[in-house]
Design an enzyme around this catalytic site. Structure first.
Site, PDB file in Angstrom:
ATOM      1  N   ARG A 298     -81.222 -36.223  74.486  1.00 57.31           N
ATOM      2  CA  ARG A 298     -80.765 -34.924  75.000  1.00 57.31           C
ATOM      3  C   ARG A 298     -79.251 -34.979  75.080  1.00 57.31           C
ATOM      4  O   ARG A 298     -78.678 -36.027  75.408  1.00 57.31           O
ATOM      5  CB  ARG A 298     -81.382 -34.692  76.388  1.00 57.31           C
ATOM      6  CG  ARG A 298     -81.063 -33.361  77.019  1.00 57.31           C
ATOM      7  CD  ARG A 298     -81.824 -32.220  76.347  1.00 57.31           C
ATOM      8  NE  ARG A 298     -81.714 -30.975  77.080  1.00 57.31           N
ATOM      9  CZ  ARG A 298     -80.785 -30.060  76.884  1.00 57.31           C
ATOM     10  NH1 ARG A 298     -79.865 -30.235  75.971  1.00 57.31           N
ATOM     11  NH2 ARG A 298     -80.770 -28.948  77.610  1.00 57.31           N
TER      12      ARG A 298
ATOM     13  N   SER B 247     -83.739 -37.875  81.329  1.00 55.59           N
ATOM     14  CA  SER B 247     -82.539 -38.306  82.023  1.00 55.59           C
ATOM     15  C   SER B 247     -82.702 -39.780  82.305  1.00 55.59           C
ATOM     16  O   SER B 247     -83.806 -40.314  82.208  1.00 55.59           O
ATOM     17  CB  SER B 247     -82.402 -37.521  83.330  1.00 55.59           C
ATOM     18  OG  SER B 247     -81.211 -37.869  83.992  1.00 55.59           O
TER      19      SER B 247
ATOM     20  N   CYS C 105     -87.868 -31.436  65.811  1.00 51.25           N
ATOM     21  CA  CYS C 105     -86.792 -31.208  66.779  1.00 51.25           C
ATOM     22  C   CYS C 105     -87.202 -31.579  68.197  1.00 51.25           C
ATOM     23  O   CYS C 105     -88.310 -31.245  68.636  1.00 51.25           O
ATOM     24  CB  CYS C 105     -86.402 -29.727  66.723  1.00 51.25           C
ATOM     25  SG  CYS C 105     -85.071 -29.271  67.834  1.00 51.25           S
TER      26      CYS C 105
ATOM     27  N   THR D 298     -78.043 -34.519  88.376  1.00 44.42           N
ATOM     28  CA  THR D 298     -79.222 -33.879  88.959  1.00 44.42           C
ATOM     29  C   THR D 298     -78.931 -33.334  90.348  1.00 44.42           C
ATOM     30  O   THR D 298     -79.327 -32.214  90.677  1.00 44.42           O
ATOM     31  CB  THR D 298     -80.390 -34.870  89.025  1.00 44.42           C
ATOM     32  OG1 THR D 298     -80.507 -35.528  87.767  1.00 44.42           O
ATOM     33  CG2 THR D 298     -81.687 -34.162  89.328  1.00 44.42           C
TER      34      THR D 298
ATOM     35  N   CYS E 146     -76.985 -30.756  67.478  1.00 41.31           N
ATOM     36  CA  CYS E 146     -76.529 -30.140  66.225  1.00 41.31           C
ATOM     37  C   CYS E 146     -75.689 -28.904  66.494  1.00 41.31           C
ATOM     38  O   CYS E 146     -74.648 -28.687  65.870  1.00 41.31           O
ATOM     39  CB  CYS E 146     -77.706 -29.806  65.323  1.00 41.31           C
ATOM     40  SG  CYS E 146     -78.943 -28.733  66.068  1.00 41.31           S
TER      41      CYS E 146
END
Lengths: 620, 283
Positions: free
Chosen positions: A367, A118, A589, A403, A595
């Site tokens: 992410r 993050s 990955c 968060t 994806c």
């Protein structure tokens, strides 16, 4: 193309281990079985048992598939801010009321915090509610925000935008944190309270009672070979049964995806819309380091109709460290866009280069994140389970913070679960507890108030005016009216449906990485520390092996080669005939889920690999 | 040029002293324990950074896990126990609090109990093969073990010394780089991987064996076993209790990253090549 990681030491033993793995891999033929759903000329890509069930597979005949089962009161899937806050809150309540409560957290990363990524700028509201003495307990909130800078970038210039108090990007009172370290600290607090943490074990399957309510989860099986056959070391996962199961898998969780279908949780909300966030950590020249400064930008290199922007946070953690990153909305339309290369290109902007020049990149990761806001929140409670955190998606998009809301949702889920579990007169209709109180509590809480007030900001970018329309809307309606306008704007629909065919779009010319400020994909992936046991079925499963070449490549020029931030998808020429095939480098990955979200054919289904696999982020 | 910040584990010991079963494998009437040495090492796929003060590498926040060769060693010990050739497997580790996690993994794989030799802070940073082998030797005497099995080397420092040093300190025979080990009466037949091929030796117990890659494929530590392992005992011991001084005789002066690989140069003719080699002072 397996990432070749530079190893300054231990070369011989690594080569040894590598050699053995190569020897072990030799007996695994990549094209063992005649394909069923793909054409006979294409090699088989998907071997995972979720696509090819084992009860029909002769190689699995006679194998013991019985699982060891254990009972807990609450099982939490995911050891991130939401999951750990829920666990901590449950144990706090149990201790307060002198009740015994067994709380188990399963987490796919090898250690708590290793899959956490993050920015991050943390609003300490939820933390102060959960652990009021967090400072004394050593929570790693070391960098209070001292300065907020917001700008619109053009190719050469930077237009500063004033952040007036009241605008969502104002960060007074917040902290710049390394979220991975914060999550690790939360894990320590949880263990102190008696929570059972099991990192390295992924929840692979949801279990159901006869009446259809959730019974618990089963962890991943181990020892399945790349071609889907059992290895000598094959072992079944174990079952963890619970009165209620909390699912905190983060953005676009794979079990949540199943639960949406199973319980029809999305029937009254808009589809979730996402963005991909890429991030690097840099050690920079001390003279350029201003701890406490939070910089955000929009504009270049994205065009006005592609949502996205950057962050650059100066952290105060001992050495001159900055967290720098780029976010691209996944509703972009041009299949030639590569979020990774936009990020690398953005770093060359004069205002950014001036900070990074002479510095050293030490980490990389990516992410997906939620952008849907209140319009996209599904039903969060169902018989036997609840959804918490970024999984249903409580991110405040203009604030770029999720968060605090994730933590609060975990706490609310814990509180409602606790009263139900300890209610001695409870007559539950279903074997797994149904807790509608959680949904009511969250609708009454500050999470909902906050998300509701900013609900129109992200969709306001969908007009012809794109970025500028959005900024004007924010300035007028949010700053003045605080989201009280009576209408709710809609999103555009599924992100995967937004891509235009390649023939209607222009390829983007990206500059070559210079190796000092911008870098190539493979060296970046190496920095994420990602790895997986290579001899396992690829966890990027395809429903139909023939679709990538027939549709994704033919119509959209294979956008997965560009949107994957880890180089998992590659179209390579066929060895024996003309044409291309999709090669999946599952080992690279980083578990970002992009994806699964952006595949225009929605053919890719991300499932969880063997536990402990994935990135090894350290304080990302 | 890297610093080892590993933690070494010593596993438990075989005890066949006074066993009268000639020519037959030791059965359960002989309390037999197997030793494992487990190294905790820096996980291989993480990008290692040199600390800004150049005294070592950054280990904070980096996942530490069992050394792969030590995993193989633990697996072999447990296999011996499953064949009923040894009675008890004890897993040992030297280091700070975190090593308990690695001992638990060994317990989850099937070891019976653990011993945590507490070494932390500055002592831990300078802990090397000599101190660890002294600790193991002391523990071996204390536990009356008959077999010590370790990984051949740790993959963070590649020292390949601990096993050999233990054997020397105890004056026990050693079978290093084992790719096969078979217990035959009171002797251990060890097939060793050497540069020229394979060497088969027979060593009398008590002995030290170090595991090489092809010895076995370690089993996974499954979650039910991790849960059960929480109930198994781990004893805490300090080096001083064993009479071992962990003071290091080595001082690290400097740690540096490897030099950047320079680009190669293509030449057209042999004369060019010779010319360039002369320029570089190589010829």
């Amino acid at each position: 193309m397996i990432v070749n990681l530079p190893v300054p030491f231990g070369k011989i033993s690594r080569r040894c281990v590598g050699a053995l793995k190569a020897v072990q891999a030799e007996h695994v033929a990549p094209q063992v079985y005649s394909t069923r759903s793909s054409s006979s000329t294409l090699p088989r890509i998907t071997t995972h048992y979720t696509v090819y069930p084992r009860n029909k597979d002769p190689r699995w005949e006679g194998l013991e598939m019985e699982r060891f089962a254990d009972e807990a009161d609450v099982v939490i899937v995911g050891g991130g801010p939401a999951g750990l806050s829920a666990a901590i809150r449950l144990k706090q309540l149990a201790n307060q009321h002198e009740k015994e409560l067994r709380v188990c957290v399963v987490e796919k990363a090898s250690q708590i915090g290793a899959h956490t990524l993050s920015g991050a700028c943390l609003e300490p509201t939820a933390l102060s509610e959960l652990i009021p003495d967090w400072k004394e307990r050593g929570a790693p909130l070391n960098t209070p925000v001292t300065e907020d800078k917001f700008s619109i970038l053009t190719e050469k210039y930077r237009i500063p935008v004033p952040i007036l108090p009241g605008l969502p990007m104002n960060n007074h009172g917040n902290y710049l944190v390394r979220l991975g370290h914060f999550v690790r600290w939360l894990g320590e607090q949880a263990e102190e309270l008696g929570v059972e943490l099991y990192p390295g074990y992924a929840a692979a399957e949801v279990l159901f009672h006869e009446d259809g309510s959730v019974k618990g989860i089963a962890t991943n099986d181990v020892g399945i070979a790349k071609d889907g056959s059992p290895k000598d070391v094959f072992e079944r996962g174990m079952e963890l049964h619970a009165k209620v199961t909390l699912f905190g898998e983060g953005c676009h969780g794979h079990l949540a995806k199943q639960l949406y279908k199973q319980f029809n949780l999305r029937e009254n909300c808009e589809p979730q819309t996402y963005a991909i966030g890429l991030k690097e950590l840099w050690v920079i020249d001390e003279k350029k380091w201003h701890p406490g400064r939070a910089e955000h930008s929009v504009g270049w290199p994205l065009n006005r109709n592609t949502y996205g922007g950057s962050f650059l946070y100066h952290l105060n953690e001992g050495e001159p460290l900055v967290a720098v990153g780029f976010v691209v909305g996944l509703d972009y339309t041009n299949p030639y866009l590569s979020p990774f290369r936009e990020f690398q290109r953005w770093k060359h902007h004069p205002s950014v280069m001036s900070t990074l020049e002479g510095g050293n990149r030490i980490a990389y990761g990516a992410r997906a994140l939620n952008e849907g806001g209140s319009q996209s929140i599904p039903k969060v409670t169902f018989p036997g389970g609840m959804l918490i955190g970024c999984s249903p998606g409580f991110m405040n998009v203009p604030k770029i913070k999720g968060t605090h809301t994730a933590m609060k949702s975990g706490m609310l889920a814990a509180e409602s679960a606790f009263s139900k579990i300890t209610d001695e007169n409870l007559q539950s209709e279903t074997a797994g507890l149904y807790i509608p109180e959680y949904e009511e509590a969250f609708k009454k809480s500050w999470i909902w108030k906050e998300l509701y007030s900013v609900r129109n900001i992200r969709p306001s970018f969908h007009s012809y005016f794109g970025l500028y329309g959005g900024m004007v809307y924010t300035g007028i309606f949010y700053w003045i009216l605080r989201g009280k306008e009576p209408w709710t704007l809609k999103h555009n629909g599924l992100d995967s449906a937004q891509l235009k065919p390649a023939k209607d779009c222009t390829p983007i010319e990206y500059p070559k990485p210079d190796g000092k400020i911008s870098f190539d994909l493979l060296s970046s992936v190496a920095l994420s520390g990602t790895n997986h046991e290579h001899d396992q079925p690829p966890h990027l499963t395809l429903k139909d092996d023939s679709v990538p070449v027939a549709q994704n490549l033919a119509i959209y020029d294979g956008p997965e080669q560009r949107f994957c931030p880890a180089g998992v998808y590659e179209y390579v020429p066929l060895e024996t005939s003309d044409g291309m095939r999709l090669q999946i480098n599952a080992q690279n990955c980083v578990h970002c889920k992009t994806c699964d979200i952006k595949d225009p054919s929605q053919n890719i289904n991300w499932v969880v690999p063997e536990g402990s696999g994935g990135p090894a982020y350290n304080g990302m | 040029m890297h610093r080892s910040s590993e933690v070494k584990h010593v596993a438990s010991y075989l005890n066949t002293r006074g066993c009268e079963c000639f020519g037959q494998p030791c059965e359960s009437h002989c309390p037999v324990l197997t030793d494992r040495t487990i190294h905790v090492q820096l996980k291989t796929f993480i990008k290692i950074r040199v600390k800004p003060d150049r005294t070592g590498v950054v280990t904070d926040g980096v996942k530490h896990s069992m050394n792969p060769f030590c995993e193989i060693a633990v697996e072999e010990a447990i296999k011996l126990k499953e064949k009923k050739l040894v009675k008890e497997v004890v897993a040992v580790s030297c280091g700070p609090q975190q090593v308990q996690e690695t001992i638990r993994t060994a317990l989850a794989m099937g070891a019976d109990r653990g011993i945590h030799v507490e070494v932390s802070g500055k002592d831990y940073e300078t802990l090397g093969p000599l101190q660890v082998s002294k600790i193991f030797a002391a523990l071996a005497k204390k536990e009356q073990a008959d077999l010590i099995i370790l990984g051949k080397q740790a993959i963070d420092d590649d020292c390949n010394q601990t096993g050999q040093m233990i054997a020397a300190l105890l004056d026990w025979p050693q079978g290093t780089f084992a790719s096969e080990m078979t217990l035959e009466a009171d002797k251990m037949k060890v097939v060793r991987e050497v540069d020229g091929g394979l060497e088969t030796i027979k060593i009398k117990l008590p002995a030290v064996v170090t595991a090489d890659l092809r010895l076995n494929t370690p089993r996974y530590a499954t979650l039910p076993n991790i849960m059960k392992a929480k109930k198994k005992k781990i004893a805490n011991v300090k080096p001083a209790d064993l009479g071992v001084d962990v003071c290091s005789r080595l001082e690290v002066l400097k740690v540096d990253e490897p030099p950047q690989r320079q680009a190669g140069v293509k030449v057209e003719t042999v004369d060019d090549l010779v010319g360039k080699l002369k320029e570089a002072g190589r010829v």
